[in-house]
Enzyme design. Sequence first.
Site, PDB file in Angstrom:
ATOM      1  N   ASP A   1      16.230 -16.139  29.883  1.00 26.05           N
ATOM      2  CA  ASP A   1      16.524 -15.448  28.590  1.00 26.05           C
ATOM      3  C   ASP A   1      16.308 -14.062  28.678  1.00 26.05           C
ATOM      4  O   ASP A   1      15.473 -13.513  29.419  1.00 26.05           O
ATOM      5  CB  ASP A   1      15.339 -15.855  27.608  1.00 26.05           C
ATOM      6  CG  ASP A   1      15.711 -15.039  26.309  1.00 26.05           C
ATOM      7  OD1 ASP A   1      16.774 -15.747  25.360  1.00 26.05           O
ATOM      8  OD2 ASP A   1      15.322 -14.044  25.813  1.00 26.05           O
TER       9      ASP A   1
ATOM     10  N   TYR B   1      16.252  -5.049  26.938  1.00 22.81           N
ATOM     11  CA  TYR B   1      15.267  -5.133  27.764  1.00 22.81           C
ATOM     12  C   TYR B   1      15.159  -4.339  29.081  1.00 22.81           C
ATOM     13  O   TYR B   1      14.328  -3.638  29.390  1.00 22.81           O
ATOM     14  CB  TYR B   1      15.177  -6.682  28.428  1.00 22.81           C
ATOM     15  CG  TYR B   1      14.485  -7.334  27.226  1.00 22.81           C
ATOM     16  CD1 TYR B   1      14.407  -6.899  25.855  1.00 22.81           C
ATOM     17  CD2 TYR B   1      14.895  -9.233  27.278  1.00 22.81           C
ATOM     18  CE1 TYR B   1      14.387  -8.082  24.719  1.00 22.81           C
ATOM     19  CE2 TYR B   1      14.516  -9.859  26.418  1.00 22.81           C
ATOM     20  CZ  TYR B   1      14.293  -9.330  25.174  1.00 22.81           C
ATOM     21  OH  TYR B   1      14.431 -10.454  24.114  1.00 22.81           O
TER      22      TYR B   1
ATOM     23  N   LYS C   1      21.698 -10.701  24.694  1.00 24.83           N
ATOM     24  CA  LYS C   1      21.597 -10.476  23.402  1.00 24.83           C
ATOM     25  C   LYS C   1      22.352  -9.160  23.116  1.00 24.83           C
ATOM     26  O   LYS C   1      21.994  -8.221  23.894  1.00 24.83           O
ATOM     27  CB  LYS C   1      20.331 -10.453  22.790  1.00 24.83           C
ATOM     28  CG  LYS C   1      19.346 -11.823  23.166  1.00 24.83           C
ATOM     29  CD  LYS C   1      18.097 -11.480  22.319  1.00 24.83           C
ATOM     30  CE  LYS C   1      17.426 -12.767  23.038  1.00 24.83           C
ATOM     31  NZ  LYS C   1      16.624 -12.494  24.368  1.00 24.83           N
TER      32      LYS C   1
ATOM     33  N   HIS D   1      21.110  -9.898  18.352  1.00 23.13           N
ATOM     34  CA  HIS D   1      19.753  -9.702  18.762  1.00 23.13           C
ATOM     35  C   HIS D   1      18.839  -9.626  17.413  1.00 23.13           C
ATOM     36  O   HIS D   1      17.967 -10.292  16.964  1.00 23.13           O
ATOM     37  CB  HIS D   1      19.543  -8.569  19.475  1.00 23.13           C
ATOM     38  CG  HIS D   1      18.227  -8.583  20.202  1.00 23.13           C
ATOM     39  ND1 HIS D   1      18.240  -8.018  21.420  1.00 23.13           N
ATOM     40  CD2 HIS D   1      17.009  -9.098  19.960  1.00 23.13           C
ATOM     41  CE1 HIS D   1      16.829  -8.299  21.884  1.00 23.13           C
ATOM     42  NE2 HIS D   1      16.288  -8.956  21.059  1.00 23.13           N
TER      43      HIS D   1
END
Length: 317
Positions: free
Chosen positions: A43, A48, A77, A110
Amino acid sequence: MKTLTLNDGHCIPQVGLGTWQSQPGEVERAVTHALEVGYRHIDCAWIYGNEKEVGVGLKEAIDRGVCRRDEVFITSKLWNNAHGEPQFTRSLDESLKGLGIEQLDLYLIHWPVAFVGKVTMPKKFDQYLSREQSPLPDTWALMEAAQQAGKVRSIGVSNFAAHHIEEVIGNGTVPPAVNQVECHPYFSQRPLLDACARHNIPLTAYSPLGSSDASGKRAAKGIASVMADPVVLGIAETHGCSVAQILIAWAVQRGTIVIPKSANPERIAQNFAAGEMELAALEMQAIDNLERGLRYIDGTFFCGDNSPYDLAELWGN
Ligand code: A2P
């Protein structure tokens, strides 16, 4: 390895490796190691800031013959600053390029929150786009187009409340395949789980261990940690396993997908093994009873005076 079949017919492994807060420099090895011990689901997300490094870890495993690309389920996302074109396509392409893949297995919106392009985290009111300025159905139409174009296999959402899901379904052609939300025994999401089940949309549980990267700071504020819960500790003792494993086993057994993050080889392996554990009905019930309405990721960072969003609308209560 347990899998679920999504409402679009694709299969997703129920236990995946979370990569939020996995640092570049460590996430490469974490991903390769996860694939070595059997994970087939990673994931990721643009925000990130480590998709390139995840891609390095994935490539390493593929080059070493650990797995083939088509055996691994990869999620990314769409960040809040790319809900409209041209940012949408640019951002999706950046994720694909970073991860070093041609197609995502799953792409999620997201958050049901939009920012002006290039703003990663707004500080001022005019850096947000309101619901009216950036309607969710418009972003969903771009997701559907990306699916049509073959850049993503399944499309879904994250941090959506039931009313956001209804809005997207009411205006779209394809229903979301997944809703990824915070979920653990202190915030078990029972109402949302039921609302999504009516559309055959499973929940993916993020922060299933209570997002314990931040637990030190929270303990200082007196916020309870699900990893220190005496009931869960007792069940872990009975099974001779770790608390994290009980939390993951509970998530799998109640039918959610679960993505514990770890950058530690031993914990990566034990978290994966938890997917095969069986808890007794009474143990499941005892964990269900721990619900206390405690969100660790509470959404306040997108709300307040400098934002057009508020918590009641965000979470639907
Ligand atoms: P680490 O990466 O050092 O293993 P969540 O997925 O709920 O956000 O939780 C992630 C946090 O939990 C990270 O701090 C991670 O640290 C830690 N963690 C992951 N797996 C385990 C485990 N099996 N036992 C204890 N802590 C764990």
